[in-house]
Design a protein around this motif. Structure first.
Motif, short mmCIF file in Angstrom:
data_model
loop_
_atom_site.label_atom_id
_atom_site.label_comp_id
_atom_site.label_asym_id
_atom_site.label_seq_id
_atom_site.Cartn_x
_atom_site.Cartn_y
_atom_site.Cartn_z
N GLN A 142 0.82 -1.21 0.00
CA GLN A 142 0.00 0.00 0.00
C GLN A 142 0.86 1.27 0.00
OE1 GLN A 142 -2.43 -0.60 3.48
NE2 GLN A 142 -3.53 -2.32 2.57
N TRP A 145 2.77 1.83 -3.28
CA TRP A 145 1.79 2.30 -4.28
C TRP A 145 1.43 3.76 -4.02
CZ3 TRP A 145 -3.14 4.29 -3.96
CH2 TRP A 145 -3.88 4.35 -5.15
N PHE A 154 6.59 0.34 -10.69
CA PHE A 154 6.96 -0.44 -9.52
C PHE A 154 7.74 -1.65 -10.01
CE2 PHE A 154 5.51 -3.70 -6.23
CZ PHE A 154 6.49 -3.34 -5.31
N LEU A 198 -3.60 -3.22 -8.20
CA LEU A 198 -2.91 -1.94 -8.04
C LEU A 198 -2.25 -1.44 -9.32
CD1 LEU A 198 -1.07 -2.77 -4.68
CD2 LEU A 198 -3.19 -1.45 -4.95
N TYR A 199 -1.86 -2.36 -10.20
CA TYR A 199 -1.00 -2.01 -11.32
C TYR A 199 -1.41 -2.72 -12.61
CZ TYR A 199 2.23 -0.70 -7.54
OH TYR A 199 2.81 -0.16 -6.42
N LYS A 217 1.66 1.87 -12.38
CA LYS A 217 0.48 2.33 -11.63
C LYS A 217 -0.56 2.89 -12.59
CE LYS A 217 -0.76 5.25 -7.68
NZ LYS A 217 -0.23 6.14 -6.62
#
Length: 218
Positions: A142, A145, A154, A198-199, A217
């Protein structure tokens, strides 16, 4: 748990680099027997290749460790702003010495589970050999991110379970008890489920019990 991890890495400071880089015959045998011959030197080169040689943005390296793999790359990125963070002050001091006080590189002590940075600060977040040691992995996901800009990258590599019974035994019965690794650990499928929320996954590879990947992201 955090102090146990810090103490474990500080107690191994004299052998840490040799194990990762297979600098002697004992570390070579260890890698061959327990890690299926996975070469961290090769994985590090592949991970760092995701970062352009002319990168000019802001980059967070967490954990920096001793910068044994990243030194040359970071020093070469003269037009970038690089923040190297580690929970272990001892590891951080070794990284500082290795990076030779480059003005575009800042080394700071900190906790990946509670990063003292604003939202959307970095263009790239790199985490090499870190997530298998982080006590609160979901918080680490988290936080990394959160500090990454939309469209930022990332990039990471770390241990995943379920690929080798021998490696999983080592991690469970020795490395975790010593504090070098911290459960729980994700399988490949579990990790992909986390990342996909998330990605956008651009590239992902398995090498023995190690995974390395490049995500963006949304």
């Amino acid at each position: 748990m955090k102090d146990k991890v810090k103490d474990a890495y500080e107690s191994s400071k004299n052998i840490y680099d040799d194990v990762l880089t297979q600098g002697n015959i004992f570390s070579q045998l260890y890698i061959k027997l327990f890690w299926s011959g996975t070469d961290d030197n090769v994985i590090a080169q592949k991970v760092l290749s995701y970062i352009p040689d002319d990168f000019k943005g802001r980059l967070l390296d967490v954990p920096v460790g001793t910068a044994v793999f990243t030194k040359n790359k970071w020093i070469s990125l003269k037009n970038a702003h690089i923040t190297c963070l580690d929970y272990s002050q001892d590891m951080l001091e070794q990284a500082k010495n290795r990076l030779n006080e480059q003005t575009h590189i800042q080394c700071i002590q900190g906790d990946v589970g509670n990063l003292e940075m604003n939202d959307e600060t970095f263009d790239i977040v790199l985490s090499m050999n870190g997530f298998h040691a982080f006590p609160d992995k979901m918080k680490a996901f988290q936080e990394t991110w959160r500090v990454l800009k939309p469209g930022g990258d990332f990039i990471a590599c770390f241990y995943i379970k379920g690929k080798s019974k021998r490696t999983d035994w080592l991690v469970k019965n020795i490395l975790s008890k010593k504090g070098w690794f911290t459960p729980p650990f994700q399988t490949e499928e579990e990790l992909e489920n986390i990342l996909e929320k998330l990605y956008q996954i651009l590239d992902i590879h398995i090498d023995g019990s190690m995974i390395y990947f490049h995500c963006r992201k949304r």
